[in-house]
Design a protein around this motif. Structure first.
Motif, PDB file in Angstrom:
ATOM      1  N   LEU A  68       0.823  -1.204   0.000  1.00 31.23           N
ATOM      2  CA  LEU A  68       0.000   0.000   0.000  1.00 31.23           C
ATOM      3  C   LEU A  68       0.862   1.261   0.000  1.00 31.23           C
ATOM      4  O   LEU A  68       0.512   2.258  -0.647  1.00 31.23           O
ATOM      5  CB  LEU A  68      -0.936  -0.004   1.209  1.00 31.23           C
ATOM      6  CG  LEU A  68      -2.041  -1.058   1.205  1.00 31.23           C
ATOM      7  CD1 LEU A  68      -2.805  -1.050   2.526  1.00 31.23           C
ATOM      8  CD2 LEU A  68      -3.009  -0.825   0.040  1.00 31.23           C
TER       9      LEU A  68
ATOM     10  N   GLY B 205       0.888   4.159  -2.735  1.00 32.24           N
ATOM     11  CA  GLY B 205       0.093   5.228  -2.169  1.00 32.24           C
ATOM     12  C   GLY B 205       0.713   6.610  -2.187  1.00 32.24           C
ATOM     13  O   GLY B 205      -0.006   7.609  -2.065  1.00 32.24           O
TER      14      GLY B 205
ATOM     15  N   TYR C 220      -7.232   3.834   3.216  1.00 34.81           N
ATOM     16  CA  TYR C 220      -6.384   2.695   3.557  1.00 34.81           C
ATOM     17  C   TYR C 220      -7.098   1.714   4.481  1.00 34.81           C
ATOM     18  O   TYR C 220      -6.845   0.505   4.417  1.00 34.81           O
ATOM     19  CB  TYR C 220      -5.081   3.178   4.189  1.00 34.81           C
ATOM     20  CG  TYR C 220      -4.176   3.882   3.212  1.00 34.81           C
ATOM     21  CD1 TYR C 220      -3.836   3.284   2.003  1.00 34.81           C
ATOM     22  CD2 TYR C 220      -3.671   5.150   3.477  1.00 34.81           C
ATOM     23  CE1 TYR C 220      -3.017   3.931   1.088  1.00 34.81           C
ATOM     24  CE2 TYR C 220      -2.849   5.800   2.573  1.00 34.81           C
ATOM     25  CZ  TYR C 220      -2.530   5.191   1.380  1.00 34.81           C
ATOM     26  OH  TYR C 220      -1.729   5.831   0.471  1.00 34.81           O
TER      27      TYR C 220
ATOM     28  N   ALA D 271      -9.041  -0.198   2.058  1.00 33.15           N
ATOM     29  CA  ALA D 271      -8.183  -1.059   1.245  1.00 33.15           C
ATOM     30  C   ALA D 271      -7.765  -2.299   2.014  1.00 33.15           C
ATOM     31  O   ALA D 271      -7.769  -3.418   1.469  1.00 33.15           O
ATOM     32  CB  ALA D 271      -6.957  -0.279   0.779  1.00 33.15           C
ATOM     33  N   GLU D 272      -7.378  -2.129   3.267  1.00 25.69           N
ATOM     34  CA  GLU D 272      -7.001  -3.288   4.094  1.00 25.69           C
ATOM     35  C   GLU D 272      -8.182  -4.234   4.256  1.00 25.69           C
ATOM     36  O   GLU D 272      -8.026  -5.463   4.149  1.00 25.69           O
ATOM     37  CB  GLU D 272      -6.517  -2.808   5.455  1.00 25.69           C
ATOM     38  CG  GLU D 272      -5.984  -3.896   6.362  1.00 25.69           C
ATOM     39  CD  GLU D 272      -7.063  -4.641   7.123  1.00 25.69           C
ATOM     40  OE1 GLU D 272      -6.910  -5.853   7.408  1.00 25.69           O
ATOM     41  OE2 GLU D 272      -8.091  -3.996   7.454  1.00 25.69           O
TER      42      GLU D 272
END
Length: 309
Positions: free
Chosen positions: A173, A177, A235, A238-239
């Motif tokens: 990430l 990112g 994030y 996303a996780e």
């Protein structure tokens, strides 16, 4: 003259006043503070509940219903506040609060890494220019055009299981990112490089690092804070999405995304629809809180987007 000086309010104090007047920002700040306290105190809360996220309570499951929890609301009781997990009987409260801790930890660490790297890369590209700026621009184009999700899924399958998955998520990430912030800061810093205060710093012999950190960076803190605050909910999602797809944090480490993924079949069959409620609500609150706070920070620092009361 003294009255005008006394009436002058510093930009920081003005920003704090605007933040206090922003209702959504206040709500977001309260939600974020509450979630941070829950995540930080998650092990203590689990101990206070007298449970853990690894013990199986098979006796609380109903074999006649496919090992769904016995009782109403997913088996919620004074002992198991959020009920228990189907098939395993693990305490769902422990899974949810520890899963929040996992998601926040990964999101905050990735945000810190991408903010530092993206800010320094963008400012340095604008300041030095030339071949360095050209190479960085091509690298950013490559990162923006790369199929990130497919790469993350493939990497999660290929990398050996002994490699810590939380670390893999942070690395992947973070690798993708920082590009967005770097491009934004580069474009804004280019308008500052030609300003008089930068030329004055150069004329007195200040090094490039001194100019970047003492002259350019303080003038770009506003957009940096806005992007960083709004990046955290992204994030977190996303996780959760990668864990939902099975390439995130593996069991027995609790994960909100994996719990939501496991609950889909139980919701679809109607055997235990409550299994989705608590992990989904916690993920929703985390994303909502940081999004509201990020919108408030954006309105404070961006005059064009600031709402009028």
């Amino acid at each position: 003259m003294s009255s005008s000086v006394a009436g002058t309010v510093s930009p920081t104090r003005q920003a704090m006043r605007r933040m206090r007047r922003d209702r959504s920002a206040r709500v977001g700040l309260v939600v974020v503070a509450l979630l941070i306290v829950i995540a930080a105190a998650a092990p203590l809360l689990v101990r206070l509940a007298g449970q853990d996220a690894t013990t199986y309570h098979i006796d609380l499951l109903d074999p006649a219903r496919g090992n769904a929890p016995r009782g109403a609301i997913g088996g919620a009781s004074g002992t198991h506040w959020f009920g228990v997990e189907p098939l395993t009987g693990r305490d769902l409260f422990s899974i949810v609060v520890l899963g929040l801790r996992t998601s926040l930890f990964i999101a905050v660490v990735v945000t810190l890494i991408t903010t530092v790297v993206g800010t320094l890369a963008g400012i340095s590209a604008a300041y030095f220019g030339g071949w360095y700026d050209a190479v960085l621009s091509r690298l950013l184009d490559f990162l923006f055009g790369f199929p990130q999700l497919v790469f993350m899924i493939a990497l999660g399958i290929v990398v050996p299981a002994r490699f810590p998955r939380w670390l893999l998520l942070i690395l992947v990430l973070s690798f993708f990112g920082w590009a967005g912030l770097a491009r934004l800061i580069r474009n804004q810093a280019r308008s500052l490089v030609a300003r008089e205060f930068v030329e004055a710093a150069r004329s007195v012999g200040s090094s490039g690092w001194m100019v970047i950190t003492r002259e350019l960076l303080p003038n770009l803190l506003g957009p940096v804070l806005v992007v960083a605050t709004l990046a955290i909910p992204g994030y977190i999602g996303a996780e959760a999405a990668l864990s939902f797809l099975g390439v995130g944090v593996p069991p027995p480490t609790p994960s909100l995304g994996r719990s939501i993924s496991d609950s889909i079949a139980w919701v679809y069959t109607g055997a235990d629809p409550w299994f989705l409620l608590f992990p989904g609500a916690m993920l929703f609150l985390a994303v909502l809180g940081f999004t509201l706070l990020g919108d408030g920070v954006r309105d404070v620092f961006d005059v064009r987007l600031r709402r009028t009361n």
